[in-house]
Design a protein around this motif. Structure first.
Motif, PDB file in Angstrom:
ATOM      1  N   UNK A  65      54.921  12.181 -35.064  1.00  0.00           N
ATOM      2  CA  UNK A  65      54.987  11.130 -34.046  1.00  0.00           C
ATOM      3  C   UNK A  65      55.245   9.761 -34.658  1.00  0.00           C
ATOM      4  N   UNK A  66      55.370   9.731 -35.967  1.00  0.00           N
ATOM      5  CA  UNK A  66      55.772   8.495 -36.633  1.00  0.00           C
ATOM      6  C   UNK A  66      54.634   7.545 -36.969  1.00  0.00           C
ATOM      7  N   UNK A  67      53.397   8.028 -37.009  1.00  0.00           N
ATOM      8  CA  UNK A  67      52.272   7.145 -37.294  1.00  0.00           C
ATOM      9  C   UNK A  67      52.153   6.792 -38.779  1.00  0.00           C
ATOM     10  N   UNK A  91      49.060   5.204 -40.482  1.00  0.00           N
ATOM     11  CA  UNK A  91      48.204   4.510 -39.518  1.00  0.00           C
ATOM     12  C   UNK A  91      47.267   5.470 -38.803  1.00  0.00           C
ATOM     13  N   UNK A 145      45.616   6.640 -32.180  1.00  0.00           N
ATOM     14  CA  UNK A 145      44.793   6.187 -31.069  1.00  0.00           C
ATOM     15  C   UNK A 145      44.185   7.387 -30.364  1.00  0.00           C
ATOM     16  N   UNK A 202      43.869   8.271 -27.190  1.00  0.00           N
ATOM     17  CA  UNK A 202      44.554   8.975 -26.099  1.00  0.00           C
ATOM     18  C   UNK A 202      45.622   9.930 -26.621  1.00  0.00           C
ATOM     19  N   UNK A 203      46.351   9.473 -27.626  1.00  0.00           N
ATOM     20  CA  UNK A 203      47.366  10.355 -28.206  1.00  0.00           C
ATOM     21  C   UNK A 203      46.692  11.554 -28.872  1.00  0.00           C
ATOM     22  N   UNK A 226      55.432  10.566 -22.021  1.00  0.00           N
ATOM     23  CA  UNK A 226      54.551  10.498 -23.199  1.00  0.00           C
ATOM     24  C   UNK A 226      54.064  11.899 -23.601  1.00  0.00           C
ATOM     25  N   UNK A 260      56.759  13.886 -25.466  1.00  0.00           N
ATOM     26  CA  UNK A 260      56.912  13.511 -26.869  1.00  0.00           C
ATOM     27  C   UNK A 260      55.790  14.116 -27.722  1.00  0.00           C
ATOM     28  N   UNK A 261      54.581  14.022 -27.209  1.00  0.00           N
ATOM     29  CA  UNK A 261      53.446  14.553 -27.967  1.00  0.00           C
ATOM     30  C   UNK A 261      53.504  16.082 -28.010  1.00  0.00           C
TER      31      UNK A 261
END
Lengths: 792, 214
Positions: B12-14, B17, B20, B22-23, B103, B106-107
């Motif tokens: 997911x490109x984190x 980092x 969050x 919710x993700x 959203x 994507x997830x």
């Protein structure tokens, strides 16, 4: 002659071919079909072995002989097919077999059909047609479509056989031990599809051994009225040193095959790993056994690619919402070709508990044939609920029936001769459960008896086409009680009568009853309960209506159709729990809520805010700043894609409230800057493009979404038609960037003014320059910034 | 955090980092859903390798020009061809979310990719143990598209595995696998235990990649 013996006596198929050829040296990936010419002695000796072992039906070595699988080879298909059938005949002669049947063997194309894959249904059909016509010319006695794992591909193959040859058609598919096809279909859905298409025999082959096939055979036997074919492998495939082998010995195989005959199969043989020895043992063990003759099964089944819905004791719900009648938004969506709107409507109904979805896309100004075809296919890419094709246009009906994956419902035929003459041939050809409206040339009879008589006429007329009454569902019509005081009573009486006299299933558009009355849902729900009580099998209703769904779940619980009242409890427990949740979290302002990506709150707060502030002020003070902040965070790497999209979704919810308030400010709509988006030809992954779409719409661009796998010509056409200044193209793979390049070339030629932005996993600036794009967007936000620059 | 969640977060490109909440919840939800609807099917077959030169080899009847594959298979006489798919339902579900809940789409797609990797690892581990008992060692799996191993070999690989028929894994004219959540790979079999931990991601030369496994 074959058809005369079918289902009356036990017939023997042959056994494995491919596995024997491999033993003779066929390499993995090599075309076995070439051996019909190059090593015909080997092929013939295998056929001969089967004839001598007792096979009545032998498959020519043509499994992969279709233009999609067998191409770039040294021989023409015609040569291969002629040689293959000649090999069967020679082998029969060598074995002194007089009474035998040479089958054209037809296997899968090896590609997946649209919408899941990118092989067009018509292309699959054409490939099958070619080989089947050649097969009939080469003297095949029947067509055996086998080892199929996709119901949709089976449909293409069966239609090709039925429309272009006069040969008997046998079909066997591969089920796994859970009774599922590789693409998800279950046993009853396959039976419904194949019986609807009018095949001569059906069953199972490959994938499993005889033992594992027994339970699946039993399920097939429960549903089908046709003769059943069973051709197991010699056990489950096992692997040793990377080679596949099968280890059920002939004796054991034969023993289980006896069980298989006792359980209802009447055409038996073998598949991978079975040899002439297996078939000999089987034929010796089973010879003279009494078969269980196929018997009529009364189930009214409609299906999708993966699921059957039976119209029986327990009433089912047909969702009525995909229909433009009286729905302004829906009409607009149809005119604007906004398929997403329609698809969302489908998902919403499914989530609310619909079992079947009615599909009506008739509007005076649109091409209903094309639209119906497209909507049916799109719907089947996201829901496995069976569909009810609802149209008065015979062409649209046929187009939909042809492209439909499964056995649909058809809405409708009436007692008018012209209607029956048009609709019944189509239902007979493609299969389907048809709604029969009890009206005719003289109108709608006022009495229940009058409607019963028309029902009888419809059932009789259908019989002439060979359509059984289990495939007819009678609609006795609900009349508006405000104009016809006895209307409801007559309908209820007619329902009861039709069930009693003809024992057919029934359907009703329930909400008609209350036309012109206030708070219609109350009358509707009560009438719905009464109708179910009087024998309604399927109500066409709005699943979003609380009152209707309450009536449905209560009825099922009261009648003992809802085990332990489970569904009712689930639903009503939910209702109680829902109550306190109506107080939405209001501690944040709209900007914060959007930044946090809280969709429901965004909707709620905007609805409140709009009472005191102007829509434009709300946009400028809250929405734009929120989106900007999130966008910048994404740039800096403090906000990530899922969060960006949650904010986009929340903003969208807010915009929708504002849009409703602003009403049909047509100018505001038409004044928007338009951007075309497309995933290029050959590419079927369009999640990237869909992300870009959501963001662009957020920044109030109007997006014309052409979808995925879009040919350059279609893209150019759209650009010219809408006078487009900016287009976004997406491609995921190196192999599809080629079509991106082609598209850009054509755009430069035909629409040199249009700017092109590109994106996708394999692209980078260098690559984008190379294919002559104007802009490369490394992420979705970049496309927004570029669009803003272009339309400044 | 378990491995598959970590992988999904990476897709997911984190990067490095923190994720969050919710993700994170959406990822867990996706895995639950995947457990329910995935229909994992796999197949493998063993082929002999002839090393023709430093960047060309033959795998069964398939000739491959690829220095990175040659390097990966150096010292191996045999290779396993291997195919796995999560099945068609995943694609339908993904399409549905793309329309109703972007959203989630994507997830879900990132989670499905991680879920697929997890299954590949499991199957690979199982094979590793089986071969180890025979005194043979497996190299890390290597897929078309890695390094200079052309994606165009996908076609032959699927044919050699009889993958459409056996596990329902097919390919479009543009070499995309369908169902989309599928993997094919080559796994070298050698008599010596070369200590190579390097897997697909780490050997890639694109060191500034947002999705790189650090």
């Amino acid at each position: 002659m074959l058809l005369e013996r079918l289902g009356k006596e036990l017939l023997f198929f042959d056994g494995g071919m491919g596995s024997l050829l491999q033993k003779e040296g066929l390499q993995p990936g090599e075309s076995p079909e070439n051996w019909n010419i190059e090593k015909k002695e080997i092929v013939r000796s295998i056929h001969r072995g089967y004839f001598e072992a007792g096979s009545d039906i032998v498959l020519a070595n043509t499994f992969g002989a279709n233009a999609l699988k067998y191409h770039d080879q040294k021989y023409a298909l015609k040569e291969i097919i002629n040689a293959a059938l000649e090999n069967v005949r020679c082998a029969a002669q060598e074995a002194n077999k007089e009474k035998y049947y040479a089958a054209l063997d037809v296997g899968p194309t090896g590609q997946l059909l649209k919408p899941l894959g990118n092989l067009a249904f018509d292309d699959a059909y054409e490939a099958y047609k070619e080989v089947m016509v050649l097969g009939e010319q080469a003297g095949a006695d029947l067509i055996h479509i086998e080892t199929m794992s996709d119901a949709y591909e089976v449909k293409a193959a069966v239609l090709a056989a039925k429309e272009n040859t006069s040969l008997p058609v046998f079909v066997t598919v591969v089920f796994d031990s859970k009774g599922k096809l590789l693409t998800g279909g279950d046993v009853p859905s396959v039976v419904a599809l194949l019986e609807g298409l009018g095949v001569d025999a059906l069953g199972i082959n490959c994938g499993l051994g005889p033992e594992q096939m027994l339970p699946i055979l039993n399920e097939i036997a429960k549903y089908t009225s046709l003769p059943i074919i069973v051709k197991p492998n010699a056990g489950l495939p096992k692997q040793k040193d990377g080679e596949t082998y099968y280890d059920v010995a002939p004796g054991e195989f034969a023993k289980t095959m006896q069980e298989i005959v006792k359980n209802g199969a009447c055409i038996i043989g073998g598949c991978c790993g079975t040899t002439p020895e297996h078939i000999r043992a089987m034929a010796e063990a089973c010879k003279g056994m009494e078969i269980i003759k196929p018997t009529y099964k009364p189930y009214t089944m409609v299906s999708s690619y993966g699921k059957v819905v039976e119209l029986g004791e327990v009433p089912v719900i047909i969702g009525e919402r995909i229909n433009p009648t009286g729905k302004k938004k829906f009409k607009e969506a149809l005119k604007a070709h906004d398929l997403d709107y329609i698809l969302k409507e489908a998902v919403a109904q499914e989530e609310r508990g619909a079992h079947i979805l009615d599909v009506n896309v008739g509007l005076p100004d649109i091409d209903e044939v094309a639209m119906m075809k497209e909507v049916v296919q799109e719907l089947q890419s996201i829901t496995n609920l069976p569909l009810q094709i609802d149209t008065v246009d015979a062409k649209a009906l046929e187009a939909a029936l042809r492209i439909y994956n499964g056995k649909p419902m058809v809405n409708s035929v009436s007692g008018k001769q012209e209607s029956m003459d048009t609709v019944f041939p189509l239902v007979k050809k493609y299969g389907g459960v048809v709604v029969g409206l009890t009206l005719d040339e003289t109108g709608i009879p006022e009495t229940a008896e009058g409607r019963l008589a028309i029902a009888g006429k419809i059932i009789e007329e259908a019989k002439k086409y060979g359509i059984d009454k289990k495939d007819i569902v009678i609609d006795v019509l609900a009349m508006t009680i405000s104009s016809e005081p006895q209307g409801a009573k007559t309908t209820l009486e007619a329902l009861k009568l039709v069930r009693e006299v003809y024992d057919v299933k029934t359907v009703l558009g329930v909400s008609n009853i209350s036309f012109g009355l206030p708070t219609r849902s109350i009358i509707n729900a009560n009438f719905y309960t009464m109708a179910m009580q009087n024998g309604l099998s399927a109500g066409i209703i709005n699943p979003s209506s609380e009152a209707m769904m309450n009536a449905y779940y209560s009825y099922c619980a009261l009648m003992g159709y809802d085990e332990n009242c489970q569904n009712y409890i689930e639903r009503c427990g939910q209702m109680q729990a829902d109550k306190p949740a109506t107080s939405v979290n209001n501690q944040f302002d709209l900007k914060t809520v959007i930044i946090k990506g809280l969709k429901e709150e965004a909707h709620h707060i905007t609805s409140e805010l709009i009472k005191i502030e102007k829509p434009l002020d709300i946009i400028n003070q809250y929405l734009i700043p929120a989106l900007d902040e999130v966008g910048q965070g994404f740039e800096k790497g403090t906000v990530f894609l899922p969060q960006l999209l949650m904010s986009a979704d929340a903003a969208k919810a807010a915009f929708e409230v504002l849009k409703e308030q602003m009403g049909n400010d047509a100018e505001a709509q038409s004044g928007k800057d338009k951007i075309v988006l497309a995933t290029v030809k050959g590419d079927i992954h369009d999640i990237g493009k869909n992300i870009v779409k959501v963001l662009l719409e957020n920044y109030s661009f109007e997006v014309i979404d052409l979808g995925k796998d879009v040919p350059p010509e279609t893209i150019v056409e759209a650009v010219l038609k809408h006078d487009i200044k900016l287009i976004g193209l997406s491609a995921l793979m190196t192999t599809t960037v080629v079509s991106m390049e082609e598209t850009i070339k054509l755009l430069r030629e035909k629409a040199p003014e249009c700017k092109v932005m590109v994106g996708g996993a394999v692209l980078n600036q260098e690559y984008a320059d190379m294919i002559d794009a104007d802009f490369y967007g490394k992420d979705a936000m970049q496309s927004v910034y570029y669009a803003q620059k272009i339309f400044k | 955090m378990d491995t598959r969640t970590k992988e999904a977060v990476r897709y997911l490109g984190y990067g490095r980092h923190a994720i969050d909440e919710r993700t994170f919840m959406l990822i867990q939800e996706s895995f639950q859903e995947l457990e329910k609807i995935a229909d994992v099917k796999s197949i493998y077959r063993i082929f002999e390798i002839s090393h023709l030169n430093a960047n060309e080899l033959k795998l069964g009847k398939m000739t491959v020009k690829s220095s990175s594959l040659c390097k990966n298979l150096k010292g191996c006489d045999l290779a396993i061809l291997f195919g796995v798919t999560l099945g068609a339902e995943i694609d339908r579900r993904m399409r549905k979310y793309e329309i109703t809940d972007i959203p989630k789409a994507v997830v879900f797609q990132a989670s499905a990719a991680a879920f697929l990797e997890e299954h590949c690892d499991e199957i690979e581990e199982k094979m590793k143990n089986e071969f180890h008992q025979l005194g043979q060692y497996l190299r890390p799996r290597f897929s078309p598209g890695y390094g200079d191993f052309s994606i165009l070999h996908q076609k032959e690989i699927l044919e050699m595995l009889d993958a459409p028929k056996r596990i329902g894994l097919t390919m479009t004219d543009s070499f995309m696998m369908i169902p989309t959540k599928s993997v094919t790979a080559v796994i070298g079999v050698s008599k010596t235990n070369e200590n190579c931990h390097k897997k697909g991601c780490e050997i890639c030369s694109k060191t500034d990649c947002l999705y790189r496994r650090s």
